[in-house]
Design a protein around this motif. Sequence first.
Motif, mmCIF file in Angstrom:
data_model
loop_
_atom_site.group_PDB
_atom_site.id
_atom_site.type_symbol
_atom_site.label_atom_id
_atom_site.label_comp_id
_atom_site.label_asym_id
_atom_site.label_seq_id
_atom_site.Cartn_x
_atom_site.Cartn_y
_atom_site.Cartn_z
ATOM 1 N N ARG A 100 0.931 -1.539 0.468
ATOM 2 C CA ARG A 100 0.008 0.544 0.371
ATOM 3 C C ARG A 100 0.860 1.486 -0.087
ATOM 4 N N ALA A 101 1.895 1.489 0.475
ATOM 5 C CA ALA A 101 3.239 2.679 0.225
ATOM 6 C C ALA A 101 4.337 2.173 -0.356
ATOM 7 N N PHE A 102 4.161 1.328 -1.468
ATOM 8 C CA PHE A 102 5.187 1.051 -2.457
ATOM 9 C C PHE A 102 4.844 0.319 -3.692
ATOM 10 N N SER A 103 4.066 0.357 -3.756
ATOM 11 C CA SER A 103 2.996 -0.295 -5.149
ATOM 12 C C SER A 103 3.428 -0.938 -5.956
ATOM 13 N N LYS A 104 4.432 0.151 -6.243
ATOM 14 C CA LYS A 104 5.679 -0.365 -7.583
ATOM 15 C C LYS A 104 6.977 0.120 -7.061
ATOM 16 N N TRP A 105 7.760 -0.709 -7.025
ATOM 17 C CA TRP A 105 9.403 -0.362 -6.077
ATOM 18 C C TRP A 105 10.254 0.398 -6.998
ATOM 19 N N HIS A 124 1.991 3.673 14.914
ATOM 20 C CA HIS A 124 1.406 5.201 15.128
ATOM 21 C C HIS A 124 0.367 6.152 14.770
ATOM 22 N N LYS A 125 0.279 5.540 13.764
ATOM 23 C CA LYS A 125 -1.260 6.469 13.052
ATOM 24 C C LYS A 125 -1.803 4.652 12.563
ATOM 25 N N VAL A 126 -2.420 4.480 13.412
ATOM 26 C CA VAL A 126 -3.825 3.181 12.259
ATOM 27 C C VAL A 126 -4.552 3.437 11.419
ATOM 28 N N GLU A 127 -3.946 2.468 10.395
ATOM 29 C CA GLU A 127 -4.899 2.473 9.175
ATOM 30 C C GLU A 127 -5.742 1.849 8.617
ATOM 31 N N THR A 128 -7.360 1.127 8.794
ATOM 32 C CA THR A 128 -8.378 0.711 8.658
ATOM 33 C C THR A 128 -8.130 0.376 7.458
ATOM 34 N N ASP A 129 -8.562 0.775 6.565
ATOM 35 C CA ASP A 129 -8.630 0.513 4.914
ATOM 36 C C ASP A 129 -7.996 -0.301 4.430
ATOM 37 N N SER A 130 -9.068 -1.912 3.961
ATOM 38 C CA SER A 130 -8.790 -1.707 3.199
ATOM 39 C C SER A 130 -7.300 -3.335 4.141
ATOM 40 N N PRO A 131 -8.148 -3.942 5.352
ATOM 41 C CA PRO A 131 -6.986 -4.654 6.042
ATOM 42 C C PRO A 131 -6.835 -5.659 5.885
ATOM 43 N N LEU A 132 -5.766 -5.793 6.390
ATOM 44 C CA LEU A 132 -4.916 -7.993 5.995
ATOM 45 C C LEU A 132 -5.930 -8.410 7.396
ATOM 46 N N ASN A 133 -6.280 -7.960 8.405
ATOM 47 C CA ASN A 133 -6.463 -8.250 9.563
ATOM 48 C C ASN A 133 -7.802 -8.217 10.066
#
Length: 239
Positions: A100-105, A124-133
């Motif tokens: 999600r942060a490096f869609s293309k290396w 420190h910044k919890v994101e919840t969209d498209s979660p793996l859990n």
Amino acid sequence: MNPVHGAYGEFFLEYSLMAEYKLLAKQKLPGVFVVPSGRTPLCWNGVIFVRQGLYQGGVFKLAIFIPHDFPDSSCPKLVFDPPVYHPLVNPDTGELDVHRAFSKWRRNVNHIWQVLMYARRVFHKVETDSPLNPHAAKLYTTDVDQFKAKVEECIEGCLERAVVQPHNPDQTSSGLSSSSSDDPMAICFSHMDPMQLKQAKDAMASFRRRKYDYYSQYHQHSGYSWVQPGSYHSFSQRD
């Protein structure tokens, strides 16, 4: 495949990994410690100490798996062992969703230290969209107190797994997975009594003083040298 990489594959990969590790050392990411595996240069062992936020007090061990065709490849994988209770961490494998942060290396743009910085930031910044859990994501949005309780339980479990008893060959009781238990460079922790802790602190303080004295003595002039001060021996030559 890049023609240069194809012609000098092994040496190019070694140089790339050395450069990446040097870049990582320069960043001095707070609470992040990493060392290459003793088994393969394509795996780095690490640990993240979380010092604030919902995950404060967490000590999370991890491994970075680097593709064999790095840096002309996809993003390296980052896996927590044991898995961390977090919306972006697979609860079964412990893998963090770095895509999600490096869609293309992108070569010469993206670096491994950025992956580690991202891993540090998710605590420190919890994101919840498209979660793996999905369970963790739902709990965070609907019942943050219960989410905190699960996080505290996770922190306690990770601490228990991180600390091993010295001279204990039993992998099960030590809490190490088979992927790291046989690695001579695996990061392990053990309990220290107050006297041992004081000795360790004194040794570190003494090392800093000696290092400062060394640089004060030999680095009062400008320029660099490949030989050791006071001799004609190169730094890379063994005694």
